[in-house]
Structures are given as structure tokens and as C-alpha cells.
Design an enzyme around this catalytic site. Structure first.
Site, mmCIF file in Angstrom:
data_model
loop_
_atom_site.group_PDB
_atom_site.id
_atom_site.type_symbol
_atom_site.label_atom_id
_atom_site.label_comp_id
_atom_site.label_asym_id
_atom_site.label_seq_id
_atom_site.Cartn_x
_atom_site.Cartn_y
_atom_site.Cartn_z
ATOM 1 C CB THR A 1 6.286 5.307 11.329
ATOM 2 O OG1 THR A 1 7.072 6.173 12.157
ATOM 3 C CG2 THR A 1 6.096 5.938 9.957
ATOM 4 C CB SER B 1 -0.942 8.833 6.801
ATOM 5 O OG SER B 1 0.000 8.359 7.741
ATOM 6 C CD GLN C 1 -2.792 1.177 2.442
ATOM 7 O OE1 GLN C 1 -3.697 0.353 2.392
ATOM 8 N NE2 GLN C 1 -2.640 2.018 3.457
ATOM 9 C CB THR C 2 3.422 2.475 2.398
ATOM 10 O OG1 THR C 2 2.569 2.382 3.536
ATOM 11 C CG2 THR C 2 4.339 3.670 2.550
ATOM 12 N NE ARG D 1 14.266 7.377 35.325
ATOM 13 C CZ ARG D 1 15.579 7.283 35.112
ATOM 14 N NH1 ARG D 1 16.423 7.310 36.146
ATOM 15 N NH2 ARG D 1 16.044 7.122 33.892
ATOM 16 N NE ARG E 1 25.406 -0.679 38.469
ATOM 17 C CZ ARG E 1 26.657 -0.729 38.029
ATOM 18 N NH1 ARG E 1 27.267 -1.898 37.935
ATOM 19 N NH2 ARG E 1 27.284 0.368 37.683
ATOM 20 N N GLY F 1 24.764 2.599 31.912
ATOM 21 C CA GLY F 1 25.583 2.340 30.733
ATOM 22 C C GLY F 1 25.403 0.940 30.186
ATOM 23 C CD GLU G 1 -0.286 -1.326 8.738
ATOM 24 O OE1 GLU G 1 -1.457 -1.148 8.393
ATOM 25 O OE2 GLU G 1 0.611 -1.624 7.941
#
Length: 488
Positions: free
Chosen positions: A419, A141, A134-135, A330, A307, A398, A421
Site C-alpha cells: 500500500t 495515491s 505527504q499522505t 510451492r 519436519r 500449525g 508509496e
């Protein structure tokens, strides 16, 4: 010391029950667990050499694994569900993703009964290998802006597929570069000199005898992509047509038909069905988001438990990183999101299956809502997962930058989901348009399904927060479940 063992002993919930909750049922857990062990114990599926392989070797390695997986499916007589889990655990971006995930669903959703009887047995037995083209180089889009043309010739009862410009080149389809023998190609339908929208066509690209491109077809690989390994194991391709003729009955005609005389016949099926395959794929993308984020969180959580940094007193051990509030603040929301995405993907699957059943009964009222839900959740979950994987990399310091941590390749494999679909920003705008339309119809049309809450907007606006404590509560709500994760 085995710090992970110590941490697991502190668990205050039933781990086995959580495994079943994640899988969806005891049967699903047992099935997935069996397939996971089958893959883990087979040396053909090892991944340790991947960082040392070049592009050509990566592609060959993926093909070797895919062929071996297919042989296992046949030799062990695995069911369709077992085969799905096996392919999942092989975990290699490969041509089979697009063959099973887009080529076959496109034919199932948009083909007539005659077309399905002809093409699906060949595809499901892998006698032909398909992709979804398709793309284009110039349009992604904006589907209506595609430039590839399919012009009907009434004299020969054929369509002429043509790429009139450089930007009309099909660009990015996985499996196209080297492997696919066929493609569902989306092109501008031209009949009698008039444009009649974008439609799908089944086009053979390569000879089934020697796999060489057929006359008039230019096809190849588009080259290296971002990251080590990752999507470099897939032959994303470019495709151009030079007045290639295909039979009229290779246009997918469940929605619209073209007669031998060149007349356009519309069925009762709405044109939105053309995008039904994208709805299906986006539903699977949401499920994939939970898997990718859970992998990243698993790596970061285990690292945080092992750690140790600072806090040593009198020569004793340093503090585990996971005990720091900054690490928890976090990491834990990402853990909550992984579970939430898993549960909402199950709800989304049930929504899609309901829509599919309705479509088969020629009832299309829920299609706009399904499109909005899949578009919105695809955008939300892929953005959060891509950001979450990167955050997990940072949480590992690291060491998270090492290929051996698994995080760099996981990130490189996953970020295209933001990005493909549908670009996430564009999808969010589509959801906004759906919601604005729903609001504009409140006076004469009662909102249903996921928008039913809008019917209570007046009372909802009067509500005040009932929060009484300072605890941080993450609440993710779907129609079928609530997930609370309290950071204490």
C-alpha cells in the site's frame, strides 16, 4: 539429529560463491557479514522479549536500539555504507527509516544548493529528525488531490500552512507521532488566490529545546497497527496545521520558485522531479522484497528439512516434508523469486543511479521509464512477497502460526509495502498507461531501454514455443541476468 547439516552436505554448488553472488561482490559480502556479526553479538539488539512488550515499551525498545546503533556508528567511525548495513541488520521499523530514506533524499532531490547546504548537515548529524508528510487522511495515491494548503503572504514573505478540513490531516508518516522535529510537507501552493500545484515545504514541528509541538501544530500518534510488534514499533502519526507561518525559503525550490513579489518562476527541471523521491524509495522497496521473501523461504525450507510426516516403513524414520513434490512445487518457485528479486533490484539500482546522474546534468529523458520500471516492479515484487510469506507460513503447518516461528511478525511488518508509496493496483495502471503510450508512438518514435523489445513486435508475434520436454522451468528475465530454476 542435525537434519540441516545432512541437507547442506548434499549441496552441489559452491555455497560461499552463492553468498558473494547474493551480496553483489566479495567486498559487499565481507562488509555485510561484518555488520551482521556485530549486531548478532550485541545483547542490546536481541529480539526475544518483543512478543511480551506492550506498545509503549515496543517504541521505547526501538528507540533504545536506534540510539545504540547511532552510538556504534560514531564510536566505531563506521563509513556510510557500513552504517547502512548496520541499520539494516538492527531490523526494527523506526523513525530512522523515514529520516534517511525519505526526508534526506527529498531535500537532496528537490532542494536548491543553498537549501541543501543548510539542511543536510543538520539532518545527517541527526541534529534534526525528519519525516515525509505527504499522505493525508483523505488522499494517498492521488497526490494532486491533497488538501493541505501553503498560501503565500507577500506582506511578510512567508507561507501560511493550513489544514482546512479533517481529511487534510497528514496521516501515516513514520516518525511523525512522537519523534520528528521537522518534516517535508506536501501542500497545495496558493499564490495570489491561484492554485499552482502540489509542492514540498520544510516545516519545523517541534521545539529543539523541549521537543514540544510549536504553536499552531497538532501532532500525535495514530495508534496500534496490524500484528504483534511489527509496525507498532514505529510512531506513525497525524499532523494538522492552524495557519502556521514558515519563511519563504523553506519551500523546496529546485523545480519552482516563488519570489518575494509573489511571482512563480519555473526552472528547467521538469515537474516530474517532485516525484523523484518516490522513485528512489520504490527502488529500495524492490530490494527489501528480496530480503523479506528470502527470510520467509529460509524459515520454510529449514522447517521442511527438519519436519517429518508419513512414509515410515518397518519402524524407520518418516519422510522429510521437503521431499514431497507438493511441498517442493510451492516452496521452490518462491526460492527462485527471492533470487530474481535480488538481482532485479541491483539492476533497478543501476537504473536509478543513471537517472540521478542525468538529472544532475539536467537531462530528463529517462525519468518516465524509471518511474514506470520502479512502479511496476514495486507492485509486482511486493504483491508476490506478501503472498509468498503467507504461503511459507502455510508450508510450516500449525507451527508457522506461532510468533516464535518469525513468520507472523514478518508478514505483519511486510504487508504495508503493498500500500505505501503507491497502491499496487494504481501503480500497475500507471505502468499500463506508459506502455500504451509507448505503443501509440511506435510509428514515429523508436522505443528504447526496457521497451526496446516493442520495436520487434512483428517478429516476436511470429515466434512459437520451442519447449520440447515436460520439465517445469521458471525463467525470470531482466536486462542483466537470467535465472533458471528447474524443478525435476
Amino acid at each position: 539429529m542435525d537434519y540441516l547439516s545432512d541437507e547442506r552436505k548434499k549441496s552441489d554448488f559452491d555455497v560461499e560463491a552463492m553468498k558473494v553472488a547474493w551480496a553483489g561482490s566479495i567486498q559487499e559480502f565481507q562488509l555485510s557479514d561484518r555488520m551482521a556479526k556485530l549486531v548478532a553479538n550485541d545483547p542490546v539488539f536481541e529480539k526475544f522479549t518483543r512478543p511480551m512488550l506492550g506498545r509503549k515499551e515496543l517504541l521505547k525498545n526501538t528507540l533504545r536500539k536506534s540510539a545504540h546503533a547511532w552510538k556504534l556508528i560514531i564510536d566505531l567511525r563506521l563509513s556510510e555504507e557500513e552504517a547502512k548495513w548496520l541499520r539494516l541488520y538492527v531490523d526494527e521499523p523506526a523513525y530512522t527509516d523515514l529520516h534517511w530514506g525519505m526526508f534526506i533524499p527529498a531535500i537532496e532531490g528537490q532542494g536548491t544548493e543553498e537549501q541543501k547546504k543548510k539542511w543536510l548537515p543538520l539532518a545527517k548529524k541527526m541534529q534534526i529528525i525528519g519525516c515525509y508528510a505527504q499522505t493525508e487522511l483523505g488522499h494517498g495515491s492521488n497526490v494532486q488531490g491533497l488538501e493541505t494548503t501553503a498560501t503565500f503572504d507577500t506582506r511578510t514573505d512567508e507561507f501560511i500552512m493550513h489544514s482546512p478540513t479533517l481529511t487534510s490531516s497528514k496521516w501515516w508518516p513514520g516518525g511523525l507521532g512522537k519523534l520528528s522535529t521537522h518534516a517535508v510537507v506536501y501542500a497545495r501552493l496558493i499564490v495570489g488566490g491561484q492554485f499552482h500545484g502540489v509542492h514540498g515545504f520544510i516545516v519545523q514541528l517541534r521545539s529543539l529545546e523541549d521537543h514540544s509541538p510549536l504553536p499552531g501544530i497538532t501532532v500525535g500518534d495514530i495508534g496500534l497497527k496490524f500484528g504483534n510488534g511489527a509496525y507498532n514499533t514505529m510512531d506513525n502519526g497525524v499532523l494538522r496545521f492552524d495557519h502556521v507561518r514558515i519563511p519563504r525559503n523553506q519551500m523546496l525550490m529546485r523545480v519552482s520558485q516563488v519570489t518575494k513579489e509573489g511571482k512563480i518562476m519555473q526552472s528547467d527541471v521538469p515537474r516530474q522531479l517532485i516525484y523523484g523521491t518516490m522513485v528512489y524509495v520504490r527502488q529500495t522497496i524492490v530490494a527489501d522484497a528480496s530480503k523479506a521473501l528470502s527470510r520467509a523461504v529460509c524459515i520454510a525450507t529449514r522447517y521442511s528439512a527438519v519436519r517429518r510426516q508419513f512414509g515410515s516403513r518397518d519402524g524407520g524414520p518418516e519422510t522429510q516434508v521437503i521431499d514431497y513434490k507438493t511441498q517442493q512445487s510451492r516452496l521452490f518457485p518462491l526460492l527462485a523469486s527471492a533470487y530474481a528479486f535480488r538481482f532485479v533490484s541491483e539492476w533497478l539500482k543501476s537504473l536509478y543511479l543513471d537517472v540521478k546522474q542525468r538529472l544532475e546534468a539536467n537531462e530528463f529523458s529517462t525519468l518516465p521509464e524509471a518511474h514506470a520500471c520502479t512502479a511496476g516492479l514495486k507492485s509486482l515484487t511486493t504483491t508476490a512477497t506478501a503472498d509468498g510469506i503467507e504461503e511459507c507460513r502455510k508450508l510450516c503447518g500449525g507451527h508457522g502460526y506461532l510468533v516464535s516461528s518469525g513468520l507472523p511478525e514478518l508478514f505483519a511488518v511486510y504487508i504495508p509495502a503493498c500500500t505505501y508509496e503507491g497502491d499496487n493496483v494504481v501503480l500497475m495502471l500507471q505502468v499500463a498507461r506508459f506502455l500504451v503510450k509507448t505503443v501509440s508512438e511506435l510509428g514515429h518514435k523508436k522505443p528504447v531501454g526496457t521497451t526496446a523489445y516493442m520495436g520487434r513486435v512483428a517478429s516476436l508475434m511470429q515466434k512459437n514455443s520451442a519447449v520440447q520436454t515436460g520439465k517445469l522451468i521458471f525463467m525470470i528475465k531482466t536486462q542483466t541476468c537470467f535465472l533458471y530454476v528447474t524443478n525435476q
